[in-house]
Each structure stands twice: as C-alpha cells, then as structure tokens.
Design a protein around this motif. Sequence first.
Motif, PDB file in Angstrom:
ATOM      1  N   ILE A   8       0.872  -1.188   0.000  1.00 57.91           N
ATOM      2  CA  ILE A   8       0.000   0.000   0.000  1.00 57.91           C
ATOM      3  C   ILE A   8       0.902   1.229   0.000  1.00 57.91           C
ATOM      4  CG2 ILE A   8      -1.836   1.224   1.218  1.00 57.91           C
ATOM      5  CD1 ILE A   8      -2.630  -1.498   2.441  1.00 57.91           C
ATOM      6  N   ALA A  33      -1.466  -1.044  -4.099  1.00 56.62           N
ATOM      7  CA  ALA A  33      -2.452   0.042  -4.042  1.00 56.62           C
ATOM      8  C   ALA A  33      -1.724   1.382  -4.023  1.00 56.62           C
ATOM      9  CB  ALA A  33      -3.313  -0.090  -2.789  1.00 56.62           C
ATOM     10  N   ASP A  34      -2.388   2.385  -4.551  1.00 58.33           N
ATOM     11  CA  ASP A  34      -1.873   3.756  -4.444  1.00 58.33           C
ATOM     12  C   ASP A  34      -3.018   4.702  -4.793  1.00 58.33           C
ATOM     13  OD1 ASP A  34       1.292   4.952  -4.483  1.00 58.33           O
ATOM     14  OD2 ASP A  34      -0.301   6.343  -5.058  1.00 58.33           O
ATOM     15  N   THR A  71       3.130   4.245   2.873  1.00 55.88           N
ATOM     16  CA  THR A  71       2.449   5.530   2.678  1.00 55.88           C
ATOM     17  C   THR A  71       2.997   6.537   3.693  1.00 55.88           C
ATOM     18  OG1 THR A  71       0.767   4.578   4.116  1.00 55.88           O
ATOM     19  CG2 THR A  71       0.297   4.575   1.771  1.00 55.88           C
ATOM     20  N   TRP A 157       7.390  15.725  -1.187  1.00 62.12           N
ATOM     21  CA  TRP A 157       6.614  15.976   0.045  1.00 62.12           C
ATOM     22  C   TRP A 157       7.492  15.843   1.285  1.00 62.12           C
ATOM     23  CZ3 TRP A 157       6.057  12.074   3.654  1.00 62.12           C
ATOM     24  CH2 TRP A 157       6.226  10.755   3.231  1.00 62.12           C
ATOM     25  N   ILE A 158       8.544  15.058   1.200  1.00 62.34           N
ATOM     26  CA  ILE A 158       9.452  14.905   2.348  1.00 62.34           C
ATOM     27  C   ILE A 158      10.286  16.180   2.531  1.00 62.34           C
ATOM     28  CG2 ILE A 158      11.496  13.619   3.154  1.00 62.34           C
ATOM     29  CD1 ILE A 158      10.148  11.081   2.087  1.00 62.34           C
TER      30      ILE A 158
HETATM   31  N1  NAD Z   1      12.990   2.538   6.241  1.00 64.19           N
HETATM   32  C1  NAD Z   1      13.679   3.376   5.492  1.00 64.19           C
HETATM   33  O1  NAD Z   1      14.901   3.380   5.490  1.00 64.19           O
HETATM   34  C2  NAD Z   1      12.960   4.395   4.661  1.00 64.19           C
HETATM   35  C3  NAD Z   1      13.633   5.044   3.627  1.00 64.19           C
HETATM   36  C4  NAD Z   1      12.931   5.984   2.876  1.00 64.19           C
HETATM   37  C5  NAD Z   1      11.604   6.270   3.177  1.00 64.19           C
HETATM   38  N2  NAD Z   1      10.983   5.614   4.209  1.00 64.19           N
HETATM   39  C6  NAD Z   1       9.578   5.928   4.577  1.00 64.19           C
HETATM   40  O2  NAD Z   1       8.690   5.322   3.662  1.00 64.19           O
HETATM   41  C7  NAD Z   1       7.502   6.124   3.552  1.00 64.19           C
HETATM   42  C8  NAD Z   1       7.196   6.307   2.074  1.00 64.19           C
HETATM   43  O3  NAD Z   1       8.253   7.060   1.516  1.00 64.19           O
HETATM   44  P1  NAD Z   1       8.576   7.015  -0.044  1.00 64.19           P
HETATM   45  O4  NAD Z   1       9.911   7.592  -0.208  1.00 64.19           O
HETATM   46  O5  NAD Z   1       8.282   5.665  -0.610  1.00 64.19           O
HETATM   47  O6  NAD Z   1       7.475   8.065  -0.588  1.00 64.19           O
HETATM   48  P2  NAD Z   1       6.782   8.095  -2.033  1.00 64.19           P
HETATM   49  O7  NAD Z   1       6.145   9.423  -2.158  1.00 64.19           O
HETATM   50  O8  NAD Z   1       7.757   7.658  -3.074  1.00 64.19           O
HETATM   51  O9  NAD Z   1       5.668   6.948  -1.904  1.00 64.19           O
HETATM   52  C9  NAD Z   1       4.498   7.104  -1.140  1.00 64.19           C
HETATM   53  C10 NAD Z   1       3.331   6.650  -1.978  1.00 64.19           C
HETATM   54  O10 NAD Z   1       2.168   6.561  -1.149  1.00 64.19           O
HETATM   55  C11 NAD Z   1       1.062   6.973  -1.941  1.00 64.19           C
HETATM   56  N3  NAD Z   1      -0.065   7.277  -1.053  1.00 64.19           N
HETATM   57  C12 NAD Z   1      -0.261   8.398  -0.288  1.00 64.19           C
HETATM   58  N4  NAD Z   1      -1.391   8.257   0.429  1.00 64.19           N
HETATM   59  C13 NAD Z   1      -1.923   7.040   0.110  1.00 64.19           C
HETATM   60  C14 NAD Z   1      -3.079   6.323   0.530  1.00 64.19           C
HETATM   61  N5  NAD Z   1      -3.935   6.820   1.418  1.00 64.19           N
HETATM   62  N6  NAD Z   1      -3.315   5.084  -0.017  1.00 64.19           N
HETATM   63  C15 NAD Z   1      -2.461   4.563  -0.920  1.00 64.19           C
HETATM   64  N7  NAD Z   1      -1.343   5.210  -1.352  1.00 64.19           N
HETATM   65  C16 NAD Z   1      -1.086   6.424  -0.840  1.00 64.19           C
HETATM   66  C17 NAD Z   1       1.590   8.148  -2.756  1.00 64.19           C
HETATM   67  O11 NAD Z   1       0.796   8.433  -3.889  1.00 64.19           O
HETATM   68  C18 NAD Z   1       2.993   7.636  -3.115  1.00 64.19           C
HETATM   69  O12 NAD Z   1       3.021   6.949  -4.359  1.00 64.19           O
HETATM   70  C19 NAD Z   1       7.803   7.444   4.271  1.00 64.19           C
HETATM   71  O13 NAD Z   1       7.109   7.491   5.500  1.00 64.19           O
HETATM   72  C20 NAD Z   1       9.304   7.418   4.516  1.00 64.19           C
HETATM   73  O14 NAD Z   1       9.702   8.008   5.727  1.00 64.19           O
HETATM   74  C21 NAD Z   1      11.630   4.683   4.926  1.00 64.19           C
END
Ligand code: NAD
Length: 347
Positions: A8, A33-34, A71, A157-158
């Motif tokens: 998700i 899902a997204d 997400t 967004w980050i």
């Molecule tokens: N563990 C780690 O080392 C690590 C590293 C990077 C990021 N992260 C975390 O992972 C999370 C995601 O980051 P990312 O870089 O993949 O961001 P991203 O923006 O690339 O991906 C997030 C996705 O979630 C989708 N989304 C938003 N709301 C939604 C909903 N209600 N239902 C379904 N999809 C939805 C967005 O459209 C987007 O495609 C963040 O919280 C980030 O802190 C963790």
Amino acid sequence: MTISAVIIGSGRMGRAHANNLSEMPDVRVVGCADVRQDAADALAHEFGAASACDYRELLERTKPDVAYLCTPADEHAEQITFAAERGINLFVEKPLAPSVRAAQAAADAVERYGVLCTVGYQWRYSPVTDTARAALGESPPTMLAGWWYWTIPPIPWIRDRRIGGGQVFEQATHLIDLMRYFAGDVKEVYATYADNAIPHEELPNWDASAVSLRFANGAVGSLHTTYALFPGIPGSNGVDVAARNLLVRINLGGTTVFRPGADPSQTPAPAGWNIDQEFVSILRRNDPGAIRATAREAAKSICVSLAANYSAVTGTVVSLEEFMADPPDDPRIMPVPGAAAGGDPTR
Ligand SMILES: NC(=O)c1ccc[n+]([C@@H]2O[C@H](COP(=O)([O-])OP(=O)(O)OC[C@H]3O[C@@H](n4cnc5c(N)ncnc54)[C@H](O)[C@@H]3O)[C@@H](O)[C@H]2O)c1
C-alpha cells in the motif's frame, strides 16, 4: 507455505519492499495500491499483481497474509486499524504516525487485534546491531551520539517540513530509535534547529538540527543532522555508543569496535541483507517475540522526534513523560494530515 503480500503506497519504498519480497522463495506480491492509479498499476504490472486506488477494496479482494504500509505517516493509523481488524499482519514504514495520539492509537490497534506488526526501523534487526550489542555486553552505555549528513530530500513531500515533518521526524527517527534500542527510554529532550544554508524557496524546511537527550537510565545522547550537504560522504550517518573503555560505532555498512590497546575490530554488514527477510521469517514462525521494532516501541521513538520539534519551536526543555501524557496540539511540530497525498499544506 506461500506468504502473500499487498503493498500500500506504490512509491519509492513500496517498490523497494516489493523487490525484496519477490526475491524470496514462497513469497508473492499479490496486490499494489496507491491513490495514484498509475503508480499502483505500474508496480502491480512488474509482479503480475492486482492493483487498486482504494487499499480497502484491494485488501478485501486479495486477503493477503501481510500488508506493507509504504504511505506517509498520517495515513497509517486508519490503514493499520483496517488491516488489523481483518487479521492481516503489518509492515509499517517509519514514521509510525504524525502525532503522539495517533502513534498511541496505532500501537493500541495492533495490540488489540494481536497481528504481527513491525515498523521499518531496520537498524534494530541488522546483524551490525547484533555485533554492537554483543560488544557492549553488560556494560551500561553512558554516551550515545547520532549523526545524519544528508542532502535535500529527493521526494518532494518529504522536502517540505509541513508535510514531511522535518529531518528529525522523517529521517533521523532511525537514529533516535537505535539509541533507544541501546539505552532505553528518553526522559528529556532539548533541540535547536537552523535554516541558514538553503533558501526557503528551495527547501521549505529546517536544514540542520542539534538535539540533546537524557535517557531514563542516566545516559546522555546527542544528535546532529543536516540536509545542507550531498550524497556520497563516507560514514554520513551512524550512531556511536560509549561505555567504559569501549566505543562502538554503528552504521548500516558495518560496526567498528574500539578498545584500548587493540586494533579497531570491523564487522561489515552481510551483503544483500534486508529487513524484509527478517520479517518474513518472523511471519513464517508466527513469532511475535522476535519483533524488535514493535508499534509500541516505534510510538515511543516518534514521540521523541515530535518532542524535539516542540523543543525547537518553543525553546524549552521537554519532559517526555509530560509530553506523552498531555501532547501539545501545536501544528508547527507535526505533518499536516492529507497533505502528502495531495492535500493543501498551507496553514
Ligand atoms: N525505512 C527506510 O529506510 C525508509 C527510507 C525511505 C523512506 N521511508 C519511509 O517510507 C515512507 C514512504 O516514503 P517514499 O519515499 O516511498 O514516498 P513516495 O512518495 O515515493 O511513496 C508514497 C506513496 O504513497 C502513496 N499514497 C499516499 N497516500 C496514500 C493512501 N492513502 N493510499 C495509498 N497510497 C497512498 C503516494 O501516492 C505515493 O506513491 C515514508 O514514510 C518514509 O519516511 C523509509
């Protein structure tokens, strides 16, 4: 037994976890899902999986063993409750939640429904952390220091602190969580943040932080972070733990142990290791006791980041006990709900 997984949030981390899972025998990514249908479709196509805009419909349709929540933090509480109510196990990306109350509610939901749930604090599970713990043995840590020297975040967004929550919330939460893994609960936080290096139009965020921590066991900690630098600096993040005649330096690349009169002893991280291997093994064994990054622990860790944000905007020393018992509703310290999924971050 084949383990089925639904992703998700089909963005950067959704793809990373799907790739890890697809490399394991007897694990299948069955759905993606997204809120952006094109993102869900693209990822699902790579794995021959179903796709949907609405994660609820996808979970009902595919009934997976585990849902990976990749997400933004403000989406997690509702998604955790929906999945946990249906007995679906959970991998939740950090940060667990955008506020103290939401973090506590998320941990409550996981415990109420008794599903297996880890938060994505991978350092807790890493073999390099095991090496560090073995070196420390029974020696009590007295000083912990974390650092993260980074660049402007690539994910838009980050980059914006009103949506991402800032570096101490979004990224350095890993370091706070790892320090807590070694030294236990944090009692007090004092933080100062700067935005001297990068113009606001380019980075609507703090670009540096200095955070002081006192742990309940008496140890002291510090954290310093910046978004003002660039990738590729060797050892750009890590945690030092000092005990009597012992310094343990940990980063995801390996652990180095320094002792008097001996060459530093280096243990590199095993090639190819990832947290998904650990969590799938826990799922297969149905072994809740092996979960190191529980939702409850993750809630405490993210509360330290929120308390640091609060300290930085108010200039006060924050008692964690008081902060968690009566959380201030200050919009400057936490991400705006819904903004990462396309809402309006303006206040
Ligand atoms: N563990 C780690 O080392 C690590 C590293 C990077 C990021 N992260 C975390 O992972 C999370 C995601 O980051 P990312 O870089 O993949 O961001 P991203 O923006 O690339 O991906 C997030 C996705 O979630 C989708 N989304 C938003 N709301 C939604 C909903 N209600 N239902 C379904 N999809 C939805 C967005 O459209 C987007 O495609 C963040 O919280 C980030 O802190 C963790």
